[in-house]
Write a protein that holds these residues in place. Sequence first.
Motif, PDB file in Angstrom:
ATOM      1  N   ASP A 175      25.444 -26.142  -9.568  1.00  0.00           N
ATOM      2  CA  ASP A 175      26.869 -26.430  -9.369  1.00  0.00           C
ATOM      3  C   ASP A 175      27.776 -25.569 -10.232  1.00  0.00           C
ATOM      4  N   ASP A 176      27.209 -24.558 -10.891  1.00  0.00           N
ATOM      5  CA  ASP A 176      28.024 -23.732 -11.786  1.00  0.00           C
ATOM      6  C   ASP A 176      27.478 -22.311 -11.845  1.00  0.00           C
ATOM      7  N   ILE A 177      27.737 -21.529 -10.819  1.00  0.00           N
ATOM      8  CA  ILE A 177      27.311 -20.126 -10.781  1.00  0.00           C
ATOM      9  C   ILE A 177      28.507 -19.241 -11.103  1.00  0.00           C
ATOM     10  N   ASP A 178      28.334 -18.366 -12.057  1.00  0.00           N
ATOM     11  CA  ASP A 178      29.400 -17.444 -12.454  1.00  0.00           C
ATOM     12  C   ASP A 178      28.965 -16.029 -12.086  1.00  0.00           C
ATOM     13  N   LEU A 179      29.473 -15.508 -10.978  1.00  0.00           N
ATOM     14  CA  LEU A 179      29.080 -14.179 -10.513  1.00  0.00           C
ATOM     15  C   LEU A 179      29.691 -13.052 -11.337  1.00  0.00           C
ATOM     16  N   ALA A 180      30.572 -13.413 -12.272  1.00  0.00           N
ATOM     17  CA  ALA A 180      31.144 -12.396 -13.162  1.00  0.00           C
ATOM     18  C   ALA A 180      30.324 -12.245 -14.443  1.00  0.00           C
ATOM     19  N   SER A 181      29.333 -13.107 -14.642  1.00  0.00           N
ATOM     20  CA  SER A 181      28.587 -13.122 -15.894  1.00  0.00           C
ATOM     21  C   SER A 181      27.509 -12.039 -15.926  1.00  0.00           C
ATOM     22  N   PHE A 182      27.179 -11.599 -17.137  1.00  0.00           N
ATOM     23  CA  PHE A 182      26.067 -10.674 -17.348  1.00  0.00           C
ATOM     24  C   PHE A 182      25.566 -10.836 -18.770  1.00  0.00           C
ATOM     25  N   ASP A 183      24.312 -11.231 -18.919  1.00  0.00           N
ATOM     26  CA  ASP A 183      23.692 -11.458 -20.233  1.00  0.00           C
ATOM     27  C   ASP A 183      22.740 -10.308 -20.508  1.00  0.00           C
ATOM     28  N   ILE A 184      23.155  -9.375 -21.349  1.00  0.00           N
ATOM     29  CA  ILE A 184      22.377  -8.166 -21.578  1.00  0.00           C
ATOM     30  C   ILE A 184      21.069  -8.451 -22.306  1.00  0.00           C
ATOM     31  N   VAL A 185      21.061  -9.423 -23.219  1.00  0.00           N
ATOM     32  CA  VAL A 185      19.839  -9.767 -23.941  1.00  0.00           C
ATOM     33  C   VAL A 185      18.806 -10.347 -22.980  1.00  0.00           C
ATOM     34  N   ASP A 186      19.250 -11.274 -22.159  1.00  0.00           N
ATOM     35  CA  ASP A 186      18.363 -11.880 -21.173  1.00  0.00           C
ATOM     36  C   ASP A 186      17.844 -10.834 -20.191  1.00  0.00           C
ATOM     37  N   MET A 187      18.708  -9.939 -19.740  1.00  0.00           N
ATOM     38  CA  MET A 187      18.288  -8.931 -18.776  1.00  0.00           C
ATOM     39  C   MET A 187      17.248  -7.995 -19.376  1.00  0.00           C
ATOM     40  N   ASN A 188      17.409  -7.609 -20.615  1.00  0.00           N
ATOM     41  CA  ASN A 188      16.401  -6.742 -21.239  1.00  0.00           C
ATOM     42  C   ASN A 188      15.060  -7.454 -21.379  1.00  0.00           C
ATOM     43  N   ASN A 189      15.092  -8.750 -21.598  1.00  0.00           N
ATOM     44  CA  ASN A 189      13.848  -9.519 -21.631  1.00  0.00           C
ATOM     45  C   ASN A 189      13.194  -9.541 -20.252  1.00  0.00           C
ATOM     46  N   ARG A 190      14.009  -9.692 -19.201  1.00  0.00           N
ATOM     47  CA  ARG A 190      13.484  -9.712 -17.835  1.00  0.00           C
ATOM     48  C   ARG A 190      12.882  -8.358 -17.452  1.00  0.00           C
ATOM     49  N   LEU A 191      13.479  -7.278 -17.935  1.00  0.00           N
ATOM     50  CA  LEU A 191      12.985  -5.942 -17.623  1.00  0.00           C
ATOM     51  C   LEU A 191      11.592  -5.678 -18.193  1.00  0.00           C
ATOM     52  N   LYS A 192      11.181  -6.447 -19.178  1.00  0.00           N
ATOM     53  CA  LYS A 192       9.856  -6.264 -19.768  1.00  0.00           C
ATOM     54  C   LYS A 192       8.743  -6.799 -18.870  1.00  0.00           C
ATOM     55  N   ASN A 193       9.075  -7.703 -17.954  1.00  0.00           N
ATOM     56  CA  ASN A 193       8.039  -8.374 -17.174  1.00  0.00           C
ATOM     57  C   ASN A 193       8.203  -8.297 -15.660  1.00  0.00           C
ATOM     58  N   ILE A 194       9.424  -8.421 -15.158  1.00  0.00           N
ATOM     59  CA  ILE A 194       9.602  -8.574 -13.720  1.00  0.00           C
ATOM     60  C   ILE A 194       9.226  -7.326 -12.923  1.00  0.00           C
ATOM     61  N   PRO A 195       9.549  -6.096 -13.346  1.00  0.00           N
ATOM     62  CA  PRO A 195       9.092  -4.937 -12.561  1.00  0.00           C
ATOM     63  C   PRO A 195       7.577  -4.919 -12.380  1.00  0.00           C
ATOM     64  N   ARG A 196       6.842  -5.362 -13.362  1.00  0.00           N
ATOM     65  CA  ARG A 196       5.380  -5.432 -13.247  1.00  0.00           C
ATOM     66  C   ARG A 196       4.958  -6.437 -12.170  1.00  0.00           C
ATOM     67  N   ILE A 197       5.658  -7.566 -12.103  1.00  0.00           N
ATOM     68  CA  ILE A 197       5.370  -8.576 -11.072  1.00  0.00           C
ATOM     69  C   ILE A 197       5.656  -8.013  -9.685  1.00  0.00           C
ATOM     70  N   TYR A 198       6.769  -7.298  -9.558  1.00  0.00           N
ATOM     71  CA  TYR A 198       7.141  -6.717  -8.269  1.00  0.00           C
ATOM     72  C   TYR A 198       6.142  -5.645  -7.833  1.00  0.00           C
ATOM     73  N   GLU A 199       5.597  -4.919  -8.781  1.00  0.00           N
ATOM     74  CA  GLU A 199       4.563  -3.933  -8.460  1.00  0.00           C
ATOM     75  C   GLU A 199       3.345  -4.621  -7.844  1.00  0.00           C
ATOM     76  N   LYS A 200       2.926  -5.746  -8.408  1.00  0.00           N
ATOM     77  CA  LYS A 200       1.779  -6.484  -7.867  1.00  0.00           C
ATOM     78  C   LYS A 200       2.065  -6.971  -6.447  1.00  0.00           C
ATOM     79  N   ILE A 201       3.297  -7.426  -6.206  1.00  0.00           N
ATOM     80  CA  ILE A 201       3.654  -7.942  -4.886  1.00  0.00           C
ATOM     81  C   ILE A 201       3.615  -6.842  -3.836  1.00  0.00           C
ATOM     82  N   TYR A 202       4.322  -5.747  -4.094  1.00  0.00           N
ATOM     83  CA  TYR A 202       4.492  -4.706  -3.076  1.00  0.00           C
ATOM     84  C   TYR A 202       3.296  -3.758  -2.968  1.00  0.00           C
ATOM     85  N   GLU A 203       2.661  -3.455  -4.079  1.00  0.00           N
ATOM     86  CA  GLU A 203       1.615  -2.441  -4.051  1.00  0.00           C
ATOM     87  C   GLU A 203       0.206  -3.011  -3.922  1.00  0.00           C
ATOM     88  N   HIS A 204       0.034  -4.279  -4.312  1.00  0.00           N
ATOM     89  CA  HIS A 204      -1.309  -4.862  -4.289  1.00  0.00           C
ATOM     90  C   HIS A 204      -1.384  -6.146  -3.471  1.00  0.00           C
TER      91      HIS A 204
END
Length: 242
Positions: free
Chosen positions: A197-226
């Motif tokens: 009930d509270d989505i802010d499309l103007a928000s951006f959390d740089i610390v959180d995003m850098n944490n996500r970049l450490k793991n999510i691209p690897r997950i996407y590689e497993k999905i699409y390539e394997h």
Amino acid sequence: MTNCLIYQFNAELKGYKPRMWRRFQVSEDISLARLAYIVMTLFEMRANHLFDFEFKMELNKSKLIKELGRENIEIPRKFLLNIIKIGLPDSETNELDKRIYDFNIFDVKMKHFITPMMPKTRFTYDFGDDWEINVKLEKIIIDETLSKKDLPRVLKGKGYGIIEDCGGIDGLKSIAEAYSEKSGEEYENYCEWLLDDDIDLASFDIVDMNNRLKNIPRIYEKIYEHGIYPTEQEIELIERDY
């Protein structure tokens, strides 16, 4: 420390206001597919759809006219553009549809297509909603203080990203408007659908995003390539259930 060059990019969601954009860095030796997974992570794309890259290179008009053997002719602009499309092979046959694509995205390096002479590309995700990200190489640098484990990393950005399956840019604008008003039938419907009930499309959390970049691209590689479906823990990470 890393000996490879660092590519710094600016990426922006096409057609949405206020602007949603990211400035980020990757190592030079990644595949074009890995760049796709990074862009998808940066803009909240959750690996539910197909994607591709498109590059445009201008041809020499006088050379083209000479090859055609005609001098006084008007050549439509589309024939002066050399378009290269790079995408995914069929998930079942592992074969590339060569009527659409020139290269298999798993087989090519980013640095072979993105250069100072050809710094721009268009990334498209979900050919129904047609999310387009304009990606531009800003500079190539060497930073002796960084190691490869520090990359990719995002330096700046604005805006949350996309909402999967909302109908593209127009749908995203409707969601932003409904959540800004926080009342009405449309708002209630979105709350029920998105379970939030509270989505802010103007928000951006740089610390959180850098944490996500450490793991999510690897997950996407497993999905699409394997073809490996994500674990429950990985799904929770992708869907921000933390």
